[in-house]
Scaffold this motif. Sequence first.
Motif, PDB file in Angstrom:
ATOM      1  N   PRO A  84      45.863  58.046  37.131  1.00  0.00           N
ATOM      2  CA  PRO A  84      45.255  56.804  38.173  1.00  0.00           C
ATOM      3  C   PRO A  84      43.830  56.513  37.561  1.00  0.00           C
ATOM      4  O   PRO A  84      43.784  55.115  37.533  1.00  0.00           O
ATOM      5  N   VAL A  85      43.247  57.178  36.795  1.00  0.00           N
ATOM      6  CA  VAL A  85      41.958  56.870  36.449  1.00  0.00           C
ATOM      7  C   VAL A  85      41.956  55.723  35.173  1.00  0.00           C
ATOM      8  O   VAL A  85      41.340  54.826  35.291  1.00  0.00           O
ATOM      9  N   GLY A 122      43.192  52.525  36.581  1.00  0.00           N
ATOM     10  CA  GLY A 122      42.341  51.931  37.152  1.00  0.00           C
ATOM     11  C   GLY A 122      41.200  51.134  36.126  1.00  0.00           C
ATOM     12  O   GLY A 122      40.893  49.945  36.239  1.00  0.00           O
ATOM     13  N   ILE A 141      43.217  48.165  34.386  1.00  0.00           N
ATOM     14  CA  ILE A 141      43.290  47.147  35.407  1.00  0.00           C
ATOM     15  C   ILE A 141      42.000  46.415  35.536  1.00  0.00           C
ATOM     16  O   ILE A 141      41.917  45.176  35.615  1.00  0.00           O
ATOM     17  N   GLU A 142      40.924  47.199  35.796  1.00  0.00           N
ATOM     18  CA  GLU A 142      39.482  46.461  35.984  1.00  0.00           C
ATOM     19  C   GLU A 142      39.113  45.689  34.579  1.00  0.00           C
ATOM     20  O   GLU A 142      38.445  44.661  34.798  1.00  0.00           O
ATOM     21  N   VAL A 202      50.881  50.777  39.617  1.00  0.00           N
ATOM     22  CA  VAL A 202      49.863  49.593  39.511  1.00  0.00           C
ATOM     23  C   VAL A 202      49.684  49.287  41.087  1.00  0.00           C
ATOM     24  O   VAL A 202      48.418  49.127  41.719  1.00  0.00           O
ATOM     25  N   TRP A 222      47.866  51.969  43.005  1.00  0.00           N
ATOM     26  CA  TRP A 222      46.629  51.837  42.626  1.00  0.00           C
ATOM     27  C   TRP A 222      45.743  51.137  43.437  1.00  0.00           C
ATOM     28  O   TRP A 222      44.514  51.279  44.055  1.00  0.00           O
ATOM     29  N   PHE A 223      46.374  49.879  43.679  1.00  0.00           N
ATOM     30  CA  PHE A 223      45.714  48.719  44.547  1.00  0.00           C
ATOM     31  C   PHE A 223      45.578  49.394  45.996  1.00  0.00           C
ATOM     32  O   PHE A 223      44.421  49.135  46.546  1.00  0.00           O
ATOM     33  N   ASN A 256      43.194  52.806  45.668  1.00  0.00           N
ATOM     34  CA  ASN A 256      41.686  52.671  45.313  1.00  0.00           C
ATOM     35  C   ASN A 256      41.013  51.561  45.745  1.00  0.00           C
ATOM     36  O   ASN A 256      39.794  51.513  45.717  1.00  0.00           O
ATOM     37  N   ARG A 257      41.784  50.719  46.101  1.00  0.00           N
ATOM     38  CA  ARG A 257      41.027  49.439  46.741  1.00  0.00           C
ATOM     39  C   ARG A 257      41.237  48.950  48.021  1.00  0.00           C
ATOM     40  O   ARG A 257      40.753  47.955  48.740  1.00  0.00           O
ATOM     41  N   TYR A 285      43.077  41.286  46.605  1.00  0.00           N
ATOM     42  CA  TYR A 285      42.355  41.780  45.312  1.00  0.00           C
ATOM     43  C   TYR A 285      42.216  40.480  44.476  1.00  0.00           C
ATOM     44  O   TYR A 285      40.930  40.219  43.979  1.00  0.00           O
TER      45      TYR A 285
END
Length: 347
Positions: free
Chosen positions: A237-238, A241, A244-245, A275, A278-279, A282-283, A290
């Motif tokens: 996951p890291v 992230g 993605i960022e 993906v 993750w959103f 994590n967000r 997002y």
Amino acid sequence: MENEVIFYTYGLCTMFYAMMAWIFWRRGSDKLSRLVMILMMIISISLIKDLFFLHDEMNAKDWNWIMMTAVDMVAEPFYAFILIELCRPGTLSKKMMLCHEAPFVLLPILLYITRIETFYDILVAWSAIYGVYYAIWTLIEIPRYHKILKERFSYEENINLNWLRIIMFSFFAILTLWVVDSVIVNIYIESAYMIGSMVIWMFICSFIYRHESVLSELTVAGTSAKEDMPKDEDINPVDIGIRIEHLMLIQKAYLNPQIKLSDVAKQIGSNRTYVSNWFNRNRQSSFFDYVNDLRVEFACTLLETSDMSLGDISHESGFNSKATFYRLFKKLKGCTPNEFRDKCKTL
């Protein structure tokens, strides 16, 4: 005069439905287009059939009228099929369609063979229950559908079903008129029912014609898990992230107005499920929220630092339309883009 009115109305409606059948045949071979085409053809044929049985002495107890009404109900399941394909793309099977259609075919056949009107009463009751069920089902499914879209798409134009709620309530009005028309045989009620239905179908066909297919983006029942496996099963996951960022914040992929979750997954070498998770985790945000948060922030920068028109800012920020830009900007910033620009000038 009355005969002229009804024949003119039937002729007008027949031409409209036949034209819609041709338009959706030309539109493509996707299931939604084919369902609309078949329904338009059924309605057209039904109208032509009715013209041979209409006469001044006809009433609600007339055998021809009863048979006409019974046969016309064969089209009802196709309304449900279209709703199912809109709300749950790809889940409609031929077996399911045959099961839905069976009672609407068998009951008119039994009615014609036996001339026992009880079969007609059963058909009317079943038709009402079936129609109300799918109306309620649709109203429940639309929010679920929109939630899924927000996890996969960064835009709403031509894929949302908000218009369907209005159409559903319009259908109830037409259904009420149809019930009155079936009980009280009147030339003017029949004409009002025909014209009202045609007008509503004009709007429906307009929305459906513009509706973008989302089948390839939505995970449907029965899809093999192998089709959506990540390219690198050991990705954590890291790493997801970070990728993605980088894609969003550095490469500014959000400025692409047509970007979808699958595009992001492909570009970072992962899959849609990872993906999307993750959103969400994590967000605490959907993909839609997002991406559009970033677009609004980018628009704010342009409003502060440039004299570009709002239309140009909307386009440069990745929005598909000014209406979406205005709506999301006001929702996130509590003011309109113009008000935001004015505030910046006073600082």
